[in-house]
Design a protein around this motif. Structure first.
Motif, short mmCIF file in Angstrom:
data_model
loop_
_atom_site.label_atom_id
_atom_site.label_comp_id
_atom_site.label_asym_id
_atom_site.label_seq_id
_atom_site.Cartn_x
_atom_site.Cartn_y
_atom_site.Cartn_z
N TRP A 22 0.82 -1.21 0.00
CA TRP A 22 0.00 0.00 0.00
C TRP A 22 0.86 1.27 0.00
O TRP A 22 0.50 2.27 -0.63
CB TRP A 22 -0.95 0.00 1.20
CG TRP A 22 -2.17 -0.80 0.88
CD1 TRP A 22 -2.37 -2.11 1.05
CD2 TRP A 22 -3.35 -0.28 0.30
NE1 TRP A 22 -3.59 -2.49 0.61
CE2 TRP A 22 -4.24 -1.37 0.14
CE3 TRP A 22 -3.78 0.98 -0.09
CZ2 TRP A 22 -5.50 -1.24 -0.41
CZ3 TRP A 22 -5.05 1.12 -0.62
CH2 TRP A 22 -5.89 0.01 -0.79
N LYS A 23 1.99 1.23 0.65
CA LYS A 23 2.89 2.39 0.61
C LYS A 23 3.39 2.62 -0.82
O LYS A 23 3.47 3.75 -1.29
CB LYS A 23 4.07 2.18 1.56
CG LYS A 23 3.70 2.30 3.03
CD LYS A 23 4.92 2.05 3.92
CE LYS A 23 4.54 2.18 5.40
NZ LYS A 23 5.72 1.93 6.28
N ASP A 24 3.71 1.53 -1.55
CA ASP A 24 4.13 1.64 -2.96
C ASP A 24 3.02 2.25 -3.79
O ASP A 24 3.25 3.11 -4.66
CB ASP A 24 4.52 0.28 -3.51
CG ASP A 24 5.80 -0.26 -2.87
OD1 ASP A 24 6.55 0.56 -2.32
OD2 ASP A 24 6.02 -1.49 -2.97
N ARG A 25 1.81 1.80 -3.56
CA ARG A 25 0.68 2.31 -4.32
C ARG A 25 0.48 3.81 -4.04
O ARG A 25 0.14 4.58 -4.93
CB ARG A 25 -0.60 1.53 -3.97
CG ARG A 25 -0.58 0.10 -4.48
CD ARG A 25 -1.83 -0.64 -4.04
NE ARG A 25 -1.86 -1.97 -4.61
CZ ARG A 25 -2.81 -2.87 -4.37
NH1 ARG A 25 -3.81 -2.54 -3.56
NH2 ARG A 25 -2.77 -4.04 -4.93
N TYR A 26 0.65 4.16 -2.75
CA TYR A 26 0.46 5.56 -2.37
C TYR A 26 1.46 6.45 -3.10
O TYR A 26 1.11 7.49 -3.63
CB TYR A 26 0.61 5.69 -0.85
CG TYR A 26 0.45 7.12 -0.36
CD1 TYR A 26 -0.83 7.69 -0.28
CD2 TYR A 26 1.55 7.88 0.02
CE1 TYR A 26 -0.97 9.00 0.16
CE2 TYR A 26 1.40 9.18 0.46
CZ TYR A 26 0.14 9.73 0.52
OH TYR A 26 -0.02 11.01 0.94
N THR A 29 0.48 6.73 -6.58
CA THR A 29 -0.72 7.57 -6.68
C THR A 29 -0.34 9.03 -6.74
O THR A 29 -0.89 9.82 -7.52
CB THR A 29 -1.65 7.32 -5.50
OG1 THR A 29 -2.03 5.95 -5.49
CG2 THR A 29 -2.89 8.21 -5.57
N LEU A 30 0.65 9.41 -5.91
CA LEU A 30 1.09 10.79 -5.89
C LEU A 30 1.68 11.21 -7.23
O LEU A 30 1.77 12.39 -7.55
CB LEU A 30 2.10 11.01 -4.76
CG LEU A 30 1.57 10.79 -3.33
CD1 LEU A 30 2.68 11.01 -2.33
CD2 LEU A 30 0.38 11.69 -3.06
N LYS A 31 2.13 10.24 -8.00
CA LYS A 31 2.72 10.54 -9.31
C LYS A 31 1.68 10.53 -10.44
O LYS A 31 2.02 10.80 -11.57
CB LYS A 31 3.80 9.52 -9.63
CG LYS A 31 5.00 9.60 -8.68
CD LYS A 31 6.04 8.54 -9.04
CE LYS A 31 7.21 8.60 -8.08
NZ LYS A 31 8.22 7.57 -8.39
N GLY A 32 0.45 10.13 -10.17
CA GLY A 32 -0.53 10.16 -11.27
C GLY A 32 -1.74 9.30 -11.09
O GLY A 32 -2.59 9.22 -11.97
N GLY A 33 -1.86 8.57 -10.05
CA GLY A 33 -3.04 7.74 -9.85
C GLY A 33 -2.71 6.26 -9.96
O GLY A 33 -1.69 5.85 -10.51
N ILE A 54 -7.24 4.62 -6.64
CA ILE A 54 -6.63 5.63 -5.76
C ILE A 54 -6.22 6.81 -6.63
O ILE A 54 -5.45 6.63 -7.60
CB ILE A 54 -5.41 5.08 -5.03
CG1 ILE A 54 -5.76 3.75 -4.33
CG2 ILE A 54 -4.88 6.09 -4.03
CD1 ILE A 54 -4.59 3.07 -3.68
N ASN A 55 -6.70 7.99 -6.32
CA ASN A 55 -6.38 9.18 -7.09
C ASN A 55 -5.92 10.30 -6.15
O ASN A 55 -6.45 10.47 -5.03
CB ASN A 55 -7.60 9.65 -7.88
CG ASN A 55 -8.00 8.63 -8.92
OD1 ASN A 55 -7.19 8.23 -9.75
ND2 ASN A 55 -9.26 8.20 -8.87
#
Length: 720
Positions: A22-26, A29-33, A54-55
């Protein structure tokens, strides 16, 4: 299910094993979703699948947070898994069934084709899968196409789920098969057609069986209408049976007279046929035994007939026996046909024997000279060959080639006769000169064999000017003399004629082997010889006498033979002559092409021939006679070369060429060049070909195989 408190971190809700993911996804997400489909989680109510979206949340250009949307897609995942499993099963069935299966989308493009479907039509898979809506039904028979289109499109318009239709489908090899298609149509919830699944069955055999059955039923019905079949019945204890009108007609008896009394049947069916009839009737009445027999009738009128009698007793037997039902049919005509068929079969068997003997002889007559040609041609390659051996081998090859050419000419000649391509061309000819010419020609051959050879001409040359076909006369006389020399091992041969009113009776008398009496008529037939048991008595096709007989009959004459075995034969050809208004005049002679020196004219040659061997041969013949030689393999190239080289003054034009033949090429050349000399050279050599060549614009005509002197002489005459 827990109530989320304000300010609690979402990461704290994630199991420790999932936190890194989830940290990787976050961060992503900060880079574009980020979107994660079909996430699997083990919850209290079982395994569930989610789609996580996640957006990032922006304020201006700064990211202030993220939004997370979680959608439960467990049911959709289950449906997809079921669809995949179903498709696996579907493909397994499709690829292991004899019926063809294909699917296509709404645009008509085939998206899947089973091996059986590809095998049915024979088109490669890549071609099958490339078809679009414009070509998917291109292989439907033109007579079926509109009907099939209407059925399919009507079904789709009416939102039908399934239809079955049949049509003729074209295979890759061009043949047609009968196909039955079971089409299932697929629609979206809104009703739009999205594709079809079609099961294709090859019903060619079934269609053929149905067609044969219909034809059989039609023929049976027609036969029943045409055939006069009478029926009868007999009840136990009755003295006289019931007869239908047709039975009275067959027995030539009036209805008022009633059926024949029982005591008269012995006279109708005499001998073994009465015994057969009586035993059959008794067995049918007492034991219920059916019968189907043929009987020979001798009627009171004197007429004799064959009849077929059929009886079928009823199953239930009464106190006095079985009730009988039957038919009577006059089969006299059939019996006559059967007898003729037996006779025809015997003749066919004899003809087959004769043809087999002929084919065996033909095989020998072609293979033997070919053996000489190929064998000695190979021996010419020997580097140690002496000059004498070389000359002998070349002579053998020439003789073998001439022998095979004679055989081929005979086959062509008999074929033209069979197909009625031979016409009579009457002209004024001198009978004496024709016979004398053949005597001079064959005398060396007879002398070489040690035979005496004499000529008898009772009339003067002025008295033998007649109206006939010189070519046919030449062939008749040639064949009869050649035949005599071939079959006369020793002794002598005499040729000549006797004059009769309006006819000359030409004869060739020899002291040869003779012809058995039973074969003296057969030797003039096609595919027959004097002794068919001897497959290889002498060289030759065995067609010479058949050709001679045909020519004699074309000239309204007759031909026959008087012969005695081992003592010799005399062949006669009686030929009607027309001397009215020409007696005492000189017959017009055909100008003979005399050998002439090759012209000194500067000759530039164009050889037009698509056969490499023939072209090479002509190049060799003319390489020292021509200033320059050009070659073309087709008519189009020949025309181009003539435009580019107007100095060409001689063309050797092959007739049989692809695309543009020699006749058409010559006509096109004559449109812009009238001066160039054109000699047609062809292997056709059929009657009328020379005239066609000259009419097309050729100056001369040579039949293959072309001889050196013949070509040089033709060129010399054109440039004299």
């Amino acid at each position: 299910g827990q109530e989320l408190k304000k300010g609690i971190r979402i990461i704290d809700l994630v199991p420790e094993t999932e936190q890194k993911k989830w940290k990787d996804r976050y961060e992503r997400t900060l880079k574009g979703g980020f979107v994660a489909e079909k996430e699997q989680y083990e919850l209290e109510n079982g395994t569930r699948y989610f789609e996580i979206r996640i957006n990032p949340i922006f304020e201006g250009t700064a990211i202030t947070g993220v939004s997370v949307i979680s959608t439960d897609i467990t049911e959709r995942k289950a449906a997809e898994d079921a669809l995949i499993e179903s498709e696996k099963k579907y493909r397994l069935i499709a690829e292991n069934t004899s019926d063809g299966i294909f699917t296509m989308n709404s645009k008509g493009k085939i998206t899947y084709a089973s091996p059986s479907y590809i095998k049915q039509l024979g088109y490669p898979e890549e071609i099958t899968l490339s078809k679009d809506k414009e070509s998917i039904y291109y292989n439907i028979h033109p007579d079926d196409r509109d009907i099939i289109f209407e059925q399919v499109y009507s079904a789709i318009r009416e939102k039908k789920q399934q239809i079955v239709y049949s049509f003729r489908a074209k295979r890759a090899d061009g043949s047609y098969m009968w196909r039955e298609d079971n089409a299932t149509f697929h629609y979206e919830e809104n009703g739009n057609h999205v594709g079809s699944t079609v099961i294709c069955r090859d019903i060619t055999e079934r269609k053929e069986t149905e067609s044969q059955l219909r034809e059989s039923e039609r023929n049976l019905k027609l036969a029943q209408e045409i055939a006069s079949v009478g029926n009868w019945s007999l009840k136990p204890g009755d003295i006289k049976p019931y007869w239908s009108p047709e039975v009275y007609k067959i027995y030539e008896r009036k209805p008022a007279e009633g059926p024949f009394p029982v005591n008269e049947y012995e006279n109708l069916y005499s001998g073994k046929y009465y015994d057969l009839f009586r035993k059959s009737i008794v067995a049918a009445i007492e034991d219920g035994a059916p019968y189907d027999i043929e009987l020979y009738l001798e009627l009171p009128s004197g007429n004799k007939k064959w009849i077929r009698a059929i009886c079928k007793p009823e199953k239930e037997k009464g106190p006095k026996g079985h009730k009988l039902h039957g038919t009577i049919q006059d089969i006299t005509g059939q019996k006559n046909v059967q007898q003729k068929l037996i006779e025809a079969k015997e003749k066919a068997e004899e003809a087959d024997q004769l043809k087999s003997a002929f084919l065996a002889n033909m095989s020998h007559e072609i293979r033997t000279p070919m053996n000489g040609i190929l064998g000695f041609a190979d021996m010419l390659k020997d580097p140690d060959l002496t000059g004498e051996d070389q000359s002998n081998y070349i002579e053998i090859i020439e003789k073998s080639g001439k022998r095979m050419l004679d055989t081929v000419n005979d086959l062509i000649e008999i074929s033209k006769i069979e197909t009625k391509q031979i016409s009579i061309n009457y002209s004024r000819v001198n009978f004496n000169e024709i016979i004398r010419g053949h005597y001079d020609f064959f005398k060396p051959e007879a002398s070489e064999k040690g035979l005496g050879f004499s000529l008898h001409l009772p009339l003067s040359d002025e008295e033998t000017i007649i109206k006939s076909d010189a070519v046919k006369l030449d062939s008749i006389i040639t064949n009869l003399i050649k035949n005599a020399i071939k079959y006369t091992p020793q002794g002598r041969i005499d040729i000549g004629y006797t004059a009769h009113e309006n006819a000359f009776e030409f004869y060739v008398k020899d002291t040869g082997l003779g012809v058995p009496e039973k074969r003296q008529q057969a030797i003039f037939n096609r595919f027959e010889q004097a002794d068919i048991s001897d497959k290889r008595a002498f060289e030759g096709s065995g067609l010479g006498l058949a050709i001679t007989k045909s020519y004699v009959e074309m000239l309204n004459g007759t031909i026959w033979v008087d012969s005695e075995e081992k003592k010799g034969s005399t062949f006669f050809a009686r030929l009607p002559v027309n001397q009215s208004g020409i007696s005492g005049n000189k017959a017009a002679k055909k100008p003979q092409k005399q050998k002439q020196p090759f012209p000194d004219t500067r000759i530039i040659t164009l050889i037009v021939d698509d056969e490499e061997t023939s072209s090479l041969y002509l190049n060799k013949l003319l390489q020292k006679k021509s200033t320059a030689i050009y070659n073309a393999q087709d008519g189009k190239t020949a025309i181009k070369l003539l435009h580019e080289h107007p100095e060409i003054n001689l063309v050797l034009m092959d007739i049989k060429m692809p695309m543009l033949d020699g006749y058409a090429t010559t006509r096109l050349i004559r449109e812009f060049n009238q001066e160039v000399k054109i000699i047609a050279q062809t292997a056709y050599a059929l009657e009328g070909d020379k005239e066609k060549a000259l009419e097309a614009g050729c100056n001369d005509y040579l039949a293959k195989p072309i001889k050196r002197e013949g070509l040089y002489n033709a060129v010399a005459q054109l440039f004299e």
